[in-house]
Write a protein that holds these residues in place. Structure first.
Motif, mmCIF file in Angstrom:
data_model
loop_
_atom_site.group_PDB
_atom_site.id
_atom_site.type_symbol
_atom_site.label_atom_id
_atom_site.label_comp_id
_atom_site.label_asym_id
_atom_site.label_seq_id
_atom_site.Cartn_x
_atom_site.Cartn_y
_atom_site.Cartn_z
ATOM 1 N N SER A 117 0.823 -1.211 0.000
ATOM 2 C CA SER A 117 0.000 0.000 0.000
ATOM 3 C C SER A 117 0.855 1.258 0.000
ATOM 4 C CB SER A 117 -0.929 0.002 1.223
ATOM 5 O OG SER A 117 -0.172 -0.074 2.420
ATOM 6 N N SER A 118 2.148 1.121 0.249
ATOM 7 C CA SER A 118 3.095 2.242 0.222
ATOM 8 C C SER A 118 4.224 1.911 -0.750
ATOM 9 C CB SER A 118 3.657 2.501 1.619
ATOM 10 O OG SER A 118 2.622 2.844 2.527
ATOM 11 N N PRO A 119 4.956 2.915 -1.193
ATOM 12 C CA PRO A 119 6.082 2.640 -2.104
ATOM 13 C C PRO A 119 7.080 1.666 -1.489
ATOM 14 C CG PRO A 119 5.600 4.981 -2.064
ATOM 15 C CD PRO A 119 4.755 4.364 -0.982
ATOM 16 N N ILE A 120 7.547 0.741 -2.308
ATOM 17 C CA ILE A 120 8.489 -0.296 -1.840
ATOM 18 C C ILE A 120 9.886 0.299 -1.762
ATOM 19 C CG2 ILE A 120 9.442 -2.570 -2.336
ATOM 20 C CD1 ILE A 120 6.861 -3.197 -3.836
ATOM 21 N N TYR A 121 10.584 -0.027 -0.682
ATOM 22 C CA TYR A 121 11.923 0.529 -0.456
ATOM 23 C C TYR A 121 13.023 -0.511 -0.605
ATOM 24 C CZ TYR A 121 15.351 3.747 1.532
ATOM 25 O OH TYR A 121 16.426 4.585 1.700
ATOM 26 N N SER A 122 12.779 -1.761 -0.209
ATOM 27 C CA SER A 122 13.822 -2.794 -0.230
ATOM 28 C C SER A 122 13.243 -4.113 -0.714
ATOM 29 C CB SER A 122 14.452 -2.969 1.161
ATOM 30 O OG SER A 122 13.455 -3.293 2.114
ATOM 31 N N LEU A 123 14.142 -4.984 -1.203
ATOM 32 C CA LEU A 123 13.752 -6.273 -1.779
ATOM 33 C C LEU A 123 14.869 -7.275 -1.546
ATOM 34 C CD1 LEU A 123 11.598 -7.742 -3.634
ATOM 35 C CD2 LEU A 123 13.089 -7.115 -5.546
ATOM 36 N N LEU A 124 14.481 -8.551 -1.278
ATOM 37 C CA LEU A 124 15.471 -9.604 -1.041
ATOM 38 C C LEU A 124 14.939 -10.931 -1.548
ATOM 39 C CD1 LEU A 124 18.127 -10.610 0.338
ATOM 40 C CD2 LEU A 124 16.726 -11.051 2.379
ATOM 41 N N CYS A 125 15.792 -11.650 -2.345
ATOM 42 C CA CYS A 125 15.481 -13.019 -2.776
ATOM 43 C C CYS A 125 16.029 -13.989 -1.727
ATOM 44 C CB CYS A 125 16.102 -13.299 -4.135
ATOM 45 S SG CYS A 125 15.370 -12.364 -5.474
ATOM 46 N N MET A 126 15.155 -14.695 -1.043
ATOM 47 C CA MET A 126 15.579 -15.576 0.037
ATOM 48 C C MET A 126 16.013 -16.942 -0.487
ATOM 49 S SD MET A 126 12.806 -14.543 2.978
ATOM 50 C CE MET A 126 13.719 -15.429 4.235
ATOM 51 N N ASP A 127 15.305 -17.497 -1.464
ATOM 52 C CA ASP A 127 15.704 -18.740 -2.113
ATOM 53 C C ASP A 127 15.134 -18.739 -3.523
ATOM 54 O OD1 ASP A 127 13.011 -19.376 -1.794
ATOM 55 O OD2 ASP A 127 13.351 -20.708 -0.111
ATOM 56 N N ALA A 128 15.023 -19.922 -4.130
ATOM 57 C CA ALA A 128 14.593 -19.985 -5.533
ATOM 58 C C ALA A 128 13.157 -19.538 -5.732
ATOM 59 C CB ALA A 128 14.775 -21.407 -6.057
ATOM 60 N N ASN A 129 12.330 -19.620 -4.690
ATOM 61 C CA ASN A 129 10.901 -19.317 -4.842
ATOM 62 C C ASN A 129 10.391 -18.246 -3.891
ATOM 63 O OD1 ASN A 129 10.407 -21.433 -6.855
ATOM 64 N ND2 ASN A 129 10.730 -22.862 -5.153
ATOM 65 N N ILE A 130 11.079 -17.996 -2.806
ATOM 66 C CA ILE A 130 10.620 -17.083 -1.774
ATOM 67 C C ILE A 130 11.394 -15.771 -1.882
ATOM 68 C CG2 ILE A 130 10.249 -16.753 0.692
ATOM 69 C CD1 ILE A 130 8.634 -19.034 -0.494
ATOM 70 N N PHE A 131 10.691 -14.647 -1.796
ATOM 71 C CA PHE A 131 11.330 -13.332 -1.745
ATOM 72 C C PHE A 131 10.547 -12.469 -0.767
ATOM 73 C CE2 PHE A 131 8.129 -12.911 -5.025
ATOM 74 C CZ PHE A 131 7.625 -11.632 -4.878
ATOM 75 N N ALA A 132 11.196 -11.427 -0.259
ATOM 76 C CA ALA A 132 10.600 -10.529 0.724
ATOM 77 C C ALA A 132 10.736 -9.095 0.241
ATOM 78 C CB ALA A 132 11.266 -10.698 2.087
ATOM 79 N N SER A 133 9.813 -8.253 0.686
ATOM 80 C CA SER A 133 9.813 -6.842 0.306
ATOM 81 C C SER A 133 9.409 -5.995 1.510
ATOM 82 C CB SER A 133 8.846 -6.594 -0.858
ATOM 83 O OG SER A 133 7.525 -6.991 -0.508
ATOM 84 N N GLY A 134 9.953 -4.767 1.583
ATOM 85 C CA GLY A 134 9.630 -3.837 2.659
ATOM 86 C C GLY A 134 9.333 -2.463 2.099
ATOM 87 N N ASP A 135 8.384 -1.739 2.715
ATOM 88 C CA ASP A 135 7.950 -0.450 2.167
ATOM 89 C C ASP A 135 8.332 0.695 3.083
ATOM 90 O OD1 ASP A 135 6.162 -0.567 4.256
ATOM 91 O OD2 ASP A 135 4.433 -1.087 2.999
#
Length: 502
Positions: free
Chosen positions: A224-242
């Motif tokens: 709901s807010s602009p995304i600030y950071s991104l991380l690929c944790m493994d081949a299928n899982i990723f995380a994002s923070g706003d």
């Protein structure tokens, strides 16, 4: 009477017999006239046929004596003339040798100058790829190296993504992507490099196939807010923070575009995210000055640090993933034990400006990008500055390391991506701690800190102040056998005295 006068008397004969031998000796010793030898072919007729009066005046003995004397005199004159000629030749040769030495030295100096100029004019061997610029010359927001190939992707503030094949001679533009409407803030390849993840200010996350460069998945309203950071944790899982401190964990295999887990434990933007090799814990830093760890499998918060006086901008894993190091906006660095995130176990606070990004390149060496535009190398345990790796005119925003480990790339507000060759860290003979200037005894610690803050490493194009006079330093004389024996005796006496005192 006339007959008596013509006949020689006996007294005259006696006088002649007494006088002639003495005269001959005196004449041979003192009177040595210079007579030039003459050869028969140069004689005149008068000399060949002398008058009878001259023939009668000299006896046979006198002729033999004169011939011996003339031969000896001729030999002496020839020897003296030869010696004089040899002396003159030696003097001339000495003069010629001095002139030749001077001329040779001048020629050698001229040759050295010409060689130095020619070497400076020659193009130096390139040890790193050339700089990269965006097509619109705008600010670069993020960079990411391909894990298996010599490829680098970079995003800018206009939302454009470009992929380059880098090399020491030139860089080749491969692809340009424009699927983001606003600034592309985060960019990352997955572990095998088959997918490229990008997050934007337009609140979307896009996954692109690196072979076809086509979009495979797009999460339009991921936050709901602009995304600030991104991380690929493994081949299928990723995380994002706003920007509001919300962290979401995604699984790209799900048919429904909904996050697997969602956390709201921070009030400010999520500045960075890291995870361990098992991808069990997701550690995030926040603009509020906290370090928070989430268990993605249990979907709960594992721990959170106390609030620090400045924002936490970056974090990294060190000491075989047993510790976490975080960089703050006030220049301090705090080290936390893994799974003990409540309070730091160690600190290092000698940076002169804010730490914007961080990159661990070895188990005990960390590269930091600071607000003063300098990229510094820091050794941990013991904590000390190694020197400056590189520099920009503006603050450093992002750092990343290549797949070979020889290059790091940095971005700044000047719209350029610069490469730095850090392969010298693998050289065990390189003395990075060697001081180039003398430190004062009074403020030794402060002078050492100041020197290391500005010490230029081989990757930096700038040179240290002490390098100019490095060639004038005289080598220390080696200790002779007598000095070594004295040193050994002194050391033995010191050990004996210490044992006595004990």
């Amino acid at each position: 009477m006339l007959e008596d006068q013509n006949e020689p008397s006996s007294s005259d004969e006696d006088e002649e017999s007494l006088f002639l031998p003495q005269a001959k000796e005196v004449f041979a010793q003192r009177r040595k006239p210079v007579v030039i030898p003459r050869f028969p072919e140069n004689f005149t007729n008068d000399e060949i046929n002398p008058d009878e009066e001259d023939a009668d005046s000299l006896t046979d003995e006198e002729d033999e004596l004169s011939n011996e004397e003339t031969s000896e005199i001729a030999k002496a004159t020839t020897e003296s003339s030869e010696e004089e000629q040899e002396d003159e030749e030696e003097i001339q040769n000495q003069g010629e040798t001095i002139e030749q030495l001077a001329a040779g030295r001048e020629e050698k100096e001229d040759d050295d100058i010409i060689i130095a100029i020619s070497n400076a004019a020659k193009p130096q061997e390139k040890t790193k790829p050339p700089d990269l610029r965006t097509s619109l010359n705008c600010m670069v927001t993020d960079i990411s190296f391909h894990p298996n190939e010599e490829l680098i992707a970079m995003s800018d503030i206009e939302g454009e993504i470009t992929c380059y094949k880098y090399g020491n001679q030139e860089n080749e533009l491969l692809h340009t992507l424009n699927h983001h409407k606003k600034s592309c803030r985060a960019l990352s390849f997955n572990h095998d490099g088959a997918l490229l993840f990008s997050a934007s200010k337009d609140k979307s996350v896009v996954i692109t196939d690196t072979e076809t460069m086509k979009v495979t998945q797009s999460f339009v309203k991921a936050h709901s807010s602009p995304i600030y950071s991104l991380l690929c944790m493994d081949a299928n899982i990723f995380a994002s923070g706003d920007d509001d401190g919300v962290v979401k964990v995604w699984d790209k295999r799900r048919s429904v575009q909904k996050p697997v887990a969602e956390f709201k434990e921070m009030d400010e933007f999520v500045s960075s995210m890291i995870t361990d090799s098992g991808s069990r814990l997701l550690v995030c830093t926040s603009g509020e000055g906290t370090l928070t760890a989430f268990n993605t499998r249990r979907k709960k918060m594992e721990g959170q640090s106390e609030v620090y006086p400045s924002e936490m901008n970056c974090a990294g894993l060190i000491r075989q993933e047993t510790k976490v190091i975080a960089g703050l906006g006030n220049g301090n660095m705090y080290i936390f034990d893994w799974k003990a995130f409540g309070y730091h176990s160690d600190a290092f606070g000698d940076h002169p400006s804010a730490i914007n990004c961080m990159l661990p390149i070895m188990d005990n060496i960390v590269i930091t990008g600071c607000d003063d535009g300098k990229i510094r190398a820091i050794s941990l345990f013991p904590h000390r500055f190694l020197g400056v790796v590189g520099h920009h005119k503006f603050p450093i925003e992002r750092l990343d390391i290549s797949t070979c480990g020889h290059y790091i790339a940095s971005t700044s507000h000047d719209g350029r991506v610069r490469f730095w060759n850090i392969s010298y860290f693998e050289n065990p003979d390189l003395k990075l701690m060697e001081s180039t200037t003398k430190k004062s005894v009074r403020n030794k610690k402060r002078s050492l800190r100041k020197e290391k803050l500005g010490f230029q490493l081989p990757s930096s194009k700038r040179r240290n102040k002490g390098d100019f006079f490095a060639g004038f330093a005289e080598p220390e004389p080696e200790a002779g056998p007598a000095e070594e024996a004295e040193n050994e005796s002194e050391s033995e006496s010191d050990t004996e005295s210490s044992s006595d005192s004990d």
